[in-house]
Design a protein around this motif. Structure first.
Motif, PDB file in Angstrom:
ATOM      1  N   LYS A 210     -20.251  19.927  -9.223  1.00 17.29           N
ATOM      2  CA  LYS A 210     -20.388  18.492  -9.466  1.00 17.29           C
ATOM      3  C   LYS A 210     -19.503  18.052 -10.624  1.00 17.29           C
ATOM      4  O   LYS A 210     -18.877  16.987 -10.585  1.00 17.29           O
ATOM      5  N   ARG A 211     -19.433  18.903 -11.658  1.00 14.45           N
ATOM      6  CA  ARG A 211     -18.584  18.564 -12.817  1.00 14.45           C
ATOM      7  C   ARG A 211     -17.116  18.483 -12.425  1.00 14.45           C
ATOM      8  O   ARG A 211     -16.414  17.529 -12.794  1.00 14.45           O
ATOM      9  N   PHE A 212     -16.631  19.469 -11.659  1.00 18.24           N
ATOM     10  CA  PHE A 212     -15.245  19.428 -11.226  1.00 18.24           C
ATOM     11  C   PHE A 212     -15.007  18.294 -10.233  1.00 18.24           C
ATOM     12  O   PHE A 212     -13.947  17.659 -10.242  1.00 18.24           O
ATOM     13  N   ASN A 213     -15.990  18.037  -9.388  1.00 16.67           N
ATOM     14  CA  ASN A 213     -15.833  16.961  -8.403  1.00 16.67           C
ATOM     15  C   ASN A 213     -15.697  15.601  -9.078  1.00 16.67           C
ATOM     16  O   ASN A 213     -14.903  14.757  -8.655  1.00 16.67           O
ATOM     17  N   ASN A 214     -16.447  15.383 -10.149  1.00 16.84           N
ATOM     18  CA  ASN A 214     -16.327  14.129 -10.890  1.00 16.84           C
ATOM     19  C   ASN A 214     -14.924  13.953 -11.445  1.00 16.84           C
ATOM     20  O   ASN A 214     -14.398  12.833 -11.507  1.00 16.84           O
ATOM     21  N   ARG A 215     -14.307  15.081 -11.825  1.00 15.89           N
ATOM     22  CA  ARG A 215     -12.941  15.023 -12.351  1.00 15.89           C
ATOM     23  C   ARG A 215     -11.934  14.789 -11.228  1.00 15.89           C
ATOM     24  O   ARG A 215     -11.026  13.958 -11.344  1.00 15.89           O
ATOM     25  N   TYR A 216     -12.104  15.486 -10.113  1.00 16.04           N
ATOM     26  CA  TYR A 216     -11.131  15.420  -9.030  1.00 16.04           C
ATOM     27  C   TYR A 216     -11.176  14.102  -8.263  1.00 16.04           C
ATOM     28  O   TYR A 216     -10.178  13.686  -7.668  1.00 16.04           O
ATOM     29  N   ARG A 217     -12.319  13.440  -8.267  1.00 17.76           N
ATOM     30  CA  ARG A 217     -12.429  12.188  -7.512  1.00 17.76           C
ATOM     31  C   ARG A 217     -11.536  11.103  -8.068  1.00 17.76           C
ATOM     32  O   ARG A 217     -11.201  10.137  -7.370  1.00 17.76           O
ATOM     33  N   ALA A 218     -11.118  11.250  -9.323  1.00 18.20           N
ATOM     34  CA  ALA A 218     -10.156  10.300  -9.891  1.00 18.20           C
ATOM     35  C   ALA A 218      -8.828  10.365  -9.151  1.00 18.20           C
ATOM     36  O   ALA A 218      -8.043   9.401  -9.166  1.00 18.20           O
ATOM     37  N   ASN A 219      -8.564  11.479  -8.479  1.00 17.42           N
ATOM     38  CA  ASN A 219      -7.351  11.649  -7.672  1.00 17.42           C
ATOM     39  C   ASN A 219      -7.675  11.582  -6.180  1.00 17.42           C
ATOM     40  O   ASN A 219      -6.915  12.068  -5.355  1.00 17.42           O
ATOM     41  N   ASP A 220      -8.824  11.007  -5.842  1.00 15.21           N
ATOM     42  CA  ASP A 220      -9.271  10.871  -4.448  1.00 15.21           C
ATOM     43  C   ASP A 220      -9.418  12.223  -3.752  1.00 15.21           C
ATOM     44  O   ASP A 220      -9.141  12.352  -2.559  1.00 15.21           O
ATOM     45  N   ILE A 221      -9.811  13.234  -4.513  1.00 13.21           N
ATOM     46  CA  ILE A 221     -10.176  14.538  -3.937  1.00 13.21           C
ATOM     47  C   ILE A 221     -11.700  14.598  -3.985  1.00 13.21           C
ATOM     48  O   ILE A 221     -12.293  14.728  -5.048  1.00 13.21           O
ATOM     49  N   ASN A 222     -12.338  14.492  -2.819  1.00 14.21           N
ATOM     50  CA  ASN A 222     -13.765  14.184  -2.772  1.00 14.21           C
ATOM     51  C   ASN A 222     -14.695  15.362  -2.502  1.00 14.21           C
ATOM     52  O   ASN A 222     -15.902  15.235  -2.715  1.00 14.21           O
ATOM     53  N   ASN A 223     -14.171  16.465  -2.022  1.00 18.82           N
ATOM     54  CA  ASN A 223     -15.074  17.529  -1.569  1.00 18.82           C
ATOM     55  C   ASN A 223     -14.736  18.868  -2.212  1.00 18.82           C
ATOM     56  O   ASN A 223     -13.575  19.152  -2.514  1.00 18.82           O
ATOM     57  N   ILE A 224     -15.765  19.675  -2.394  1.00 14.93           N
ATOM     58  CA  ILE A 224     -15.588  20.984  -3.016  1.00 14.93           C
ATOM     59  C   ILE A 224     -16.745  21.877  -2.555  1.00 14.93           C
ATOM     60  O   ILE A 224     -17.864  21.404  -2.375  1.00 14.93           O
ATOM     61  N   SER A 225     -16.464  23.136  -2.345  1.00 16.59           N
ATOM     62  CA  SER A 225     -17.505  24.063  -1.891  1.00 16.59           C
ATOM     63  C   SER A 225     -17.259  25.441  -2.481  1.00 16.59           C
ATOM     64  O   SER A 225     -16.138  25.771  -2.886  1.00 16.59           O
ATOM     65  N   ALA A 226     -18.322  26.249  -2.502  1.00 14.35           N
ATOM     66  CA  ALA A 226     -18.223  27.607  -3.052  1.00 14.35           C
ATOM     67  C   ALA A 226     -19.212  28.512  -2.335  1.00 14.35           C
ATOM     68  O   ALA A 226     -20.313  28.098  -1.968  1.00 14.35           O
ATOM     69  N   LEU A 227     -18.788  29.757  -2.155  1.00 18.41           N
ATOM     70  CA  LEU A 227     -19.612  30.775  -1.510  1.00 18.41           C
ATOM     71  C   LEU A 227     -19.533  32.043  -2.349  1.00 18.41           C
ATOM     72  O   LEU A 227     -18.434  32.490  -2.695  1.00 18.41           O
ATOM     73  N   VAL A 228     -20.685  32.625  -2.673  1.00 13.31           N
ATOM     74  CA  VAL A 228     -20.735  33.858  -3.460  1.00 13.31           C
ATOM     75  C   VAL A 228     -21.503  34.901  -2.656  1.00 13.31           C
ATOM     76  O   VAL A 228     -22.644  34.665  -2.243  1.00 13.31           O
ATOM     77  N   LEU A 229     -20.866  36.046  -2.431  1.00 13.56           N
ATOM     78  CA  LEU A 229     -21.475  37.136  -1.679  1.00 13.56           C
ATOM     79  C   LEU A 229     -21.709  38.336  -2.583  1.00 13.56           C
ATOM     80  O   LEU A 229     -20.877  38.647  -3.437  1.00 13.56           O
ATOM     81  N   ASN A 230     -22.826  38.992  -2.387  1.00 12.78           N
ATOM     82  CA  ASN A 230     -23.136  40.235  -3.088  1.00 12.78           C
ATOM     83  C   ASN A 230     -22.572  41.380  -2.255  1.00 12.78           C
ATOM     84  O   ASN A 230     -23.084  41.683  -1.172  1.00 12.78           O
ATOM     85  N   ALA A 231     -21.510  42.015  -2.756  1.00  7.21           N
ATOM     86  CA  ALA A 231     -20.842  43.055  -1.980  1.00  7.21           C
ATOM     87  C   ALA A 231     -21.633  44.356  -1.950  1.00  7.21           C
ATOM     88  O   ALA A 231     -21.391  45.205  -1.098  1.00  7.21           O
ATOM     89  N   LYS A 232     -22.554  44.513  -2.860  1.00  6.71           N
ATOM     90  CA  LYS A 232     -23.343  45.750  -2.880  1.00  6.71           C
ATOM     91  C   LYS A 232     -24.307  45.829  -1.703  1.00  6.71           C
ATOM     92  O   LYS A 232     -24.472  46.881  -1.092  1.00  6.71           O
ATOM     93  N   ASN A 233     -24.954  44.701  -1.391  1.00  5.41           N
ATOM     94  CA  ASN A 233     -25.932  44.736  -0.299  1.00  5.41           C
ATOM     95  C   ASN A 233     -25.571  43.821   0.869  1.00  5.41           C
ATOM     96  O   ASN A 233     -26.338  43.679   1.809  1.00  5.41           O
ATOM     97  N   GLY A 234     -24.393  43.176   0.799  1.00  4.58           N
ATOM     98  CA  GLY A 234     -23.951  42.358   1.913  1.00  4.58           C
ATOM     99  C   GLY A 234     -24.778  41.102   2.123  1.00  4.58           C
ATOM    100  O   GLY A 234     -25.063  40.724   3.259  1.00  4.58           O
ATOM    101  N   SER A 235     -25.161  40.439   1.030  1.00  5.39           N
ATOM    102  CA  SER A 235     -25.988  39.238   1.140  1.00  5.39           C
ATOM    103  C   SER A 235     -25.310  38.046   0.481  1.00  5.39           C
ATOM    104  O   SER A 235     -24.393  38.197  -0.335  1.00  5.39           O
TER     105      SER A 235
END
Length: 792
Positions: free
Chosen positions: A287-312
């Motif tokens: 949300k913090r980065f999105n507030n900054r990027y929206r000034a340049n009309d960049i509206n969307n951002i996503s992130a995915l974090v996977l645990n490589a030890k147990n595959g979750s």
């Protein structure tokens, strides 16, 4: 003696019939109302929920009911609950006396078991329905335990408005899980099902407080709590209007709704693998980065974090969540959305070429102006290195070396490899993508990309665990919900990518400079070791960053869901800072263990990075993937013959062999040399031949940089409508050499030192002939397209 069999007694028949009716009286599924979809964090806390299809907030039946609610509801509704079999005859007789005395219905005498039956049937309250409820209550007590019946009541009792069930009520009225409620709060909820249409939060507060306080006094009288606790609980305020439920993982909730049938999960509730604290913090970062990027009309951002030890999955943020702003399209789950991957597939090509014996980590690859069948890739900085080691080409994300490597590896082979390791969006044939496959010419999803890299991480993590063998299950996609499914152990001798190639690839990815740190981050022991790669799609539509450690894989995407490109939307500037802010939240750990048995000590030419040949002057021992033994011998070191002063090259036709010096010389092709020596001041060009020393030709002294042989060139019109020009460019080993240019056997120009000039040939096929002052010739053809052909 009368042997006639006796007729089966009519009484026994009736008993059997009644028993069968009794046994099958209760439906197999008591409650058929739709339930809300619910996603819990790994600690059991609510992450997100969606209203049921009938417009009610109704959670699935919980595994257990809070003790406070059990005590409150039993004290309020059915104090002999644990001592009857569904019907409390004492309560029934008391209710009849009270109703007769009042000449109206003032007490029902229903047990909690009977109320569960009534809630499930939703019939008019008549004397016959009451009798049927009693019979069904007896049957319910036979089939279910007391705890299970309480669970059914807690999940299906009305709590006012469109709130059904204790869990939904707790979140709607208090914004917390039911297990965390105080005695005052739980007593408030316990009295609501008694008359939810008349008394509920936000309505008749005075009457609600009286009913609650009466229950608290009753709890004290029955010994559930002491009177002081009851008195203090009476001071607690009752809730006002219903609260919105948490929406910390709305996109995962929607994914679960879409995939539930295929996952063969019966309940509409899952306990996910998400870490609640991490999920909330990453939501905040995005949300913090999105507030900054929206000034340049960049509206969307996503992130995915996977645990490589147990595959979750430990964090799943498909987009910033702002449904009130419809223009942002924040409802779109960008983790599932196919997008151009930019350069994020380059490490996979590098690993594949190491795995299949095409290159070594430091093998020089060309970085020169390139045109292949009309396709002209460009580096991001629009510059050229001439030649660069494969690992540095990867760490700098150079496009031309990547295309040259894919041309060598064959895009068909790479296409097949990508499909095998988990990229599931390649729906077109390999020829559809061609060489552009390596520069983002296809589409991938964040889900596939992150899982593919996680497969590589898990493979390397399991090097010792599986004793050098491979398990294809390492490439199985991560799971976002807790499951008892066990990992299959199907060890194999070979894999899509071997341990050594993956290890070398992660080493190359680790060398990239982190944004904003100017390379100084390596000096700090607190900095986490991360192998990472960024990517930017054509037209600045997608900014990517993917990073990994032995424990985690993090993938970040920034852009617009509608595909609109924006200036400055590049991976290194928009996505990489988000990536490293996320890594700051993750625990540090040891780096990957070196897979010693999957590496071989190989003699390598230090200057070219190839397997050393007999003419390589400086040879080093290097640990390389086992397939490195199959790579080609260094083609750039050759034995040359110089005169006794070492100034000129000579042949045996002009110099005695006894007067010659024989030297090993690093010789790049002219076009590569042309750019390489600009950035490598220690590069020594070949000495010229001694004057008068005859050569037999074919010395490869010239190379055409543009256009390449058989190239197709389009020359656009200028703004004033006149025909434009094409810039011809050549390289010669001798910096002072003259080149005489001819087109279609007609002389057009002479160049010295800097062999470049512009011409405007007519549309059609042309033959270009270059002749230097020593008679060396270079002949190539190219075709100029006209305007109409270009449009077609």
């Amino acid at each position: 003696m009368n042997n006639t069999p006796k007729a089966f007694p009519i009484f026994d028949i009736c008993c059997v019939a009644l028993l069968l009716v009794f046994l099958f009286l209760l439906p197999s599924k008591l409650f058929k109302s739709p339930t809300s979809f619910v996603v819990e964090a790994s600690n059991g806390n609510l992450l997100s929920a969606a209203i049921a299809s009938d417009g009610q907030w109704r959670f699935p039946v919980a595994d257990s009911v809070p003790v406070k609610f059990k005590d409150c509801i039993i004290a309020f509704e059915d104090k002999r609950y644990y001592h009857h079999f569904g019907i409390d005859f004492l309560a029934m007789s008391r209710a009849m006396r009270q109703n007769l005395k009042a000449k109206s219905v003032v007490s029902g005498g229903s047990t909690l078991t009977m109320q569960v039956i009534r809630l499930s049937r939703k019939q008019d309250r008549t004397i016959w329905q009451k009798l049927l409820e009693m019979l069904l209550a007896l049957r319910l007590e036979v089939k279910y335990s007391k705890a299970e019946i309480l669970g059914l009541y807690a999940a299906n009792a009305p709590f006012g408005s469109n709130v059904v069930g204790l869990e939904a009520a707790s979140w709607r009225y208090y914004g917390r899980d039911a297990n965390t409620l105080s005695w005052g709060e739980m007593a408030t909820l316990a009295v609501l099902p008694n008359s939810p249409s008349l008394v509920h939060p936000g309505k008749n507060a005075t009457r609600l407080i009286k009913k609650r306080n009466d229950l608290l006094d009753k709890l004290a009288k029955l010994g559930y709590i002491d009177q002081s606790t009851a008195n203090l609980s009476k001071l607690e305020p009752v809730p006002g209007k219903p609260l919105p439920l948490p929406q910390n993982a709305p996109h995962l909730l929607n994914r679960f709704k879409a995939e539930r049938a295929s996952l063969e999960i019966n309940s509409t509730r899952i306990k996910s693998t998400l870490n609640e604290d991490l999920q909330i913090k990453i939501n905040s970062i995005l949300k913090r980065f999105n507030n900054r990027y929206r000034a340049n009309d960049i509206n969307n951002i996503s992130a995915l974090v996977l645990n490589a030890k147990n595959g979750s999955v430990v964090s799943y943020v498909g987009n910033i969540y702002q449904p009130e702003i419809t223009d942002l399209q924040s409802h779109v789950d960008m983790i599932k959305a196919p997008r151009s991957p930019g350069s994020t597939l380059k490490p996979l090509l590098y690993a594949s070429m190491l795995n299949d014996g095409f290159v070594l980590p430091h093998t020089l690859v060309p970085d020169i102006p390139t045109q292949i069948a009309g396709y002209s890739p460009q580096n991001y900085d629009l510059g050229y290195d001439g030649a660069i080691s494969a690992d540095k080409a990867l760490s700098r994300s150079l496009n031309i070396p990547a295309v040259k490597m894919l041309q060598q590896y064959k895009y068909e082979r790479f296409y097949d490899k990508l499909k095998k390791i988990g990229i599931g969006t390649l729906n077109q044939p390999a020829d559809h993508y061609g060489l552009s496959l390596i520069l983002g010419g296809s589409e991938v999803t964040m889900w596939d990309l992150a899982n593919t890299y996680m497969g590589m991480v898990r493979t390397l993590n399991h090097f010792n665990t599986y004793k050098g063998l491979y398990n294809p299950e390492d490439y199985r996609p991560a799971s976002y919900f807790t499951s008892e499914k066990k990992e299959e152990k199907d060890y194999q001798m070979n894999s899509f990518l071997d341990h050594g190639s993956i290890w070398a690839t992660f080493n190359a990815m680790e060398e990239v400079m982190r944004p904003g740190d100017e390379g100084l981050w390596e000096q700090f022991s607190s900095s986490q070791r991360v192998a990472w790669k960024t990517g930017t799609s054509f037209g600045f539509r997608d900014a990517w960053a993917i990073g990994l450690t032995p424990n985690y894989v993090v993938c970040v995407w920034v852009g617009n869901a509608d595909g609109e490109g924006r200036p400055g939307l590049v991976g290194i500037e928009a996505a990489a800072p988000v990536l490293f802010d996320i890594f700051k939240l993750l625990p540090n750990g040891k780096w990957f263990e070196t897979p010693i048995t999957k590496l071989r000590k190989l003699k390598v030419c230090k200057q070219s990075g190839y397997k050393a040949g007999e003419n390589c002057p400086v040879i080093i021992d290097e640990m390389v993937p086992t397939a490195g033994e199959k790579t080609a011998v260094c083609p750039y070191h050759k034995l040359i013959h110089l005169d006794k002063t070492g100034t000129y090259r000579v042949t045996d036709q002009c110099e005695s062999v006894t007067n010659m010096q024989h030297r090993n010389w690093f010789i790049l092709p002219p076009a590569m040399e042309y750019y390489y020596k600009i950035k490598n001041s220690d590069y020594r060009s070949l000495p010229p031949f001694m004057p008068g020393c005859e050569t037999s030709g074919g010395n490869n002294v010239m190379e055409l940089i543009y256009p390449k042989n058989a190239a197709v060139v389009y020359i656009p019109l200028e703004l004033d409508g006149t025909r434009g020009k094409v810039v011809l460019n050549a390289a010669h080993r001798n910096q002072n050499a003259k080149i005489y240019w001819h087109i279609d056997n007609e002389y057009i120009a002479t160049t010295t030192n800097y062999h470049q000039f512009a011409i405007s040939p007519m549309p059609g096929k042309h033959t270009l002939t270059l002749v230097d002052e020593n008679g060396e010739r270079l002949v190539q053809v190219f075709t100029v397209m006209d305007k109409e052909q270009k449009r077609n």
